[in-house]
Design a protein around this motif. Structure first.
Motif, short mmCIF file in Angstrom:
data_model
loop_
_atom_site.label_atom_id
_atom_site.label_comp_id
_atom_site.label_asym_id
_atom_site.label_seq_id
_atom_site.Cartn_x
_atom_site.Cartn_y
_atom_site.Cartn_z
N TYR A 71 34.04 18.15 45.62
CA TYR A 71 34.82 18.98 46.95
C TYR A 71 34.62 19.97 46.86
N LEU A 72 34.70 21.05 46.13
CA LEU A 72 34.75 22.44 46.01
C LEU A 72 33.97 22.89 47.00
N THR A 73 34.60 24.05 47.55
CA THR A 73 33.14 24.79 48.33
C THR A 73 32.63 25.96 47.55
N GLU A 74 31.79 26.47 47.97
CA GLU A 74 30.43 26.72 47.28
C GLU A 74 31.61 28.47 46.85
N ASP A 75 32.79 29.47 48.09
CA ASP A 75 33.72 29.96 46.63
C ASP A 75 34.15 30.31 46.05
N SER A 76 34.72 28.54 46.05
CA SER A 76 35.71 27.77 44.60
C SER A 76 34.75 27.78 43.84
N LEU A 77 33.40 26.99 44.33
CA LEU A 77 32.98 26.36 42.86
C LEU A 77 32.51 27.74 41.96
N ALA A 78 32.13 28.64 42.56
CA ALA A 78 31.42 30.18 42.40
C ALA A 78 32.38 31.03 41.28
N ALA A 79 33.75 30.63 41.49
CA ALA A 79 35.22 31.88 41.10
C ALA A 79 34.93 30.44 39.85
N VAL A 80 35.03 29.31 39.77
CA VAL A 80 35.49 28.22 38.69
C VAL A 80 34.66 28.69 38.37
N LYS A 81 33.23 28.86 38.24
CA LYS A 81 32.67 29.25 37.16
C LYS A 81 32.14 30.48 36.23
N GLN A 82 33.25 31.38 36.81
CA GLN A 82 33.56 32.29 36.39
C GLN A 82 34.62 32.55 35.16
N LEU A 83 35.52 31.70 35.61
CA LEU A 83 36.93 31.70 34.61
C LEU A 83 36.63 31.18 34.12
N LEU A 84 35.51 29.22 33.83
CA LEU A 84 35.30 28.64 32.99
C LEU A 84 34.71 29.41 31.50
N PRO A 85 35.38 29.45 30.37
CA PRO A 85 34.59 29.58 29.20
C PRO A 85 33.06 29.51 28.85
N GLU A 86 32.75 29.91 28.31
CA GLU A 86 30.88 29.60 28.07
C GLU A 86 30.16 28.31 27.62
N SER A 87 31.71 27.97 26.64
CA SER A 87 31.59 26.77 26.44
C SER A 87 31.55 25.30 26.64
N ALA A 88 31.90 25.41 28.47
CA ALA A 88 32.21 24.59 29.13
C ALA A 88 30.84 24.84 29.92
N GLU A 89 30.25 26.11 29.64
CA GLU A 89 28.69 25.91 30.31
C GLU A 89 28.62 25.32 32.33
N GLY A 90 29.95 25.94 32.87
CA GLY A 90 30.06 25.69 34.34
C GLY A 90 30.41 24.66 34.61
N ASP A 91 31.26 23.69 33.35
CA ASP A 91 31.37 22.56 34.09
C ASP A 91 32.65 21.87 33.67
N LEU A 92 33.34 22.05 35.05
CA LEU A 92 35.05 21.89 35.01
C LEU A 92 35.51 20.61 34.03
N ALA A 93 34.75 19.68 34.37
CA ALA A 93 35.69 17.85 33.34
C ALA A 93 35.48 18.45 31.85
N VAL A 94 34.56 19.25 31.38
CA VAL A 94 34.47 19.23 30.33
C VAL A 94 35.72 19.86 29.52
N VAL A 95 36.35 21.38 30.52
CA VAL A 95 38.03 21.58 29.89
C VAL A 95 38.86 20.63 30.13
N CYS A 96 38.73 19.89 31.03
CA CYS A 96 39.85 19.45 31.52
C CYS A 96 41.35 19.10 30.92
#
Length: 297
Positions: A40-65
């Motif tokens: 349910y993330l918007t395009e802007d939110s998804l881009a921002a989240v992926k930029q903030l995530l650590p590299e180890s998450a590989e763009g997946d928010l769920a991995v770091v939750c």
């Protein structure tokens, strides 16, 4: 560090080791919440989240939750931020009364943490590469975790039993405590009984319920009064009400919880996972939509 302070921290760590359910839904629950949120993330939110995530998450928010639980012994100050205790049998929550740690320090509870990390992201996120006095990666990971925690009914449980941690019960044949039942064991039993031990299938089923069964409710889940960015006090009030109606009911010390309890409480757990995911996404969308407009201006 003084001797008395060291003793208190050591005592707290021993308590955490003895009480497995004190700090979270469990990895499966937190993963599910953030995987639902990603949808349910918007395009802007998804881009921002992926930029903030650590590299180890590989763009997946769920991995770091689940991260906030994994660092709780290193960041010992964060333990109080996973829950908020309420007066025994009042079945209500009030921020000014309840949001403090065991030493009486105000704002140190799960709702206070949600406000804090939302503020950090909302006030600091304009350009990911710009300097900030906050660690925005950690702010994102803490916020994502704590929005999940506040939706677990016994994370807004009673002070006298530490949110069900001191209520010893049996889950079928296994001795445990009531808090751990709600953190982990209902989800584990559901995975084995209904979802072929596959978390992805369970997440898909919850998402299907959001799309169809709860479609009329979803807009109200996302909404915050006064157009606030986040509204954890509402989530906490819901949780303590559910704790009284479902978690504590028929779960006295020494009782054995089996099919009747499991089958009647599982829908509550799945709906809370759904609400947490939808609300996390809505919060991140509000944070990053505001900042996207600022950046454009």
């Amino acid at each position: 560090m003084g001797g008395s302070e060291g003793f208190l921290i050591g005592k707290a760590l021993i308590l955490l080791l003895l009480v497995p359910g004190i700090l979270g839904w469990g990895k499966e629950g937190h993963y599910a919440i953030c995987k639902i949120a990603e949808k349910y993330l918007t395009e802007d939110s998804l881009a921002a989240v992926k930029q903030l995530l650590p590299e180890s998450a590989e763009g997946d928010l769920a991995v770091v939750c689940p991260w906030a639980d994994e660092v709780r012994f290193h960041y010992h100050w964060s333990s109080a931020l996973h829950y908020v205790d309420t007066p025994d049998f009042k079945c209500n929550y009030k921020y000014c009364r309840d949001c403090h740690d065991t030493y009486g320090h105000k704002d140190r509870c799960v709702t206070g943490a949600i406000y804090n990390y939302t503020m950090q992201l909302a006030s600091s996120y304009e350009d990911i590469k710009s300097e900030s006095k906050y660690n925005l990666t950690e702010a994102l990971m803490f916020l994502s975790h704590f929005v999940g925690d506040v939706h677990q009914p016994l994370h807004v449980g009673f002070t006298g039993d530490l949110g069900g941690n001191t209520i010893v019960v049996r889950w079928y044949r296994r001795k445990t405590n009531l808090h751990h039942v709600w953190d982990t064991m209902i989800i584990d039993s559901a995975l084995k009984t209904f979802y072929d031990s596959d978390l992805a299938i369970m997440i898909q089923a919850i998402q299907k319920n959001i799309t169809y069964g709860w479609s009329n409710d979803k807009p109200s889940w996302e909404h915050c009064v006064r157009n606030d960015t986040v509204c954890p006090d509402l989530y906490a009030s819901e949780s303590v009400s559910l704790a009284c109606k479902f978690a504590y009911r028929n779960a006295t010390p020494g009782s054995t919880l089996q099919d009747d309890y499991f089958l009647s409480r599982l829908p509550i757990v799945e709906k809370r996972l759904a609400q947490a995911g939808v609300r996390l996404a809505a919060t991140l969308n509000r944070i990053f939509a505001t900042q996207a407009k600022i950046a454009e201006a």
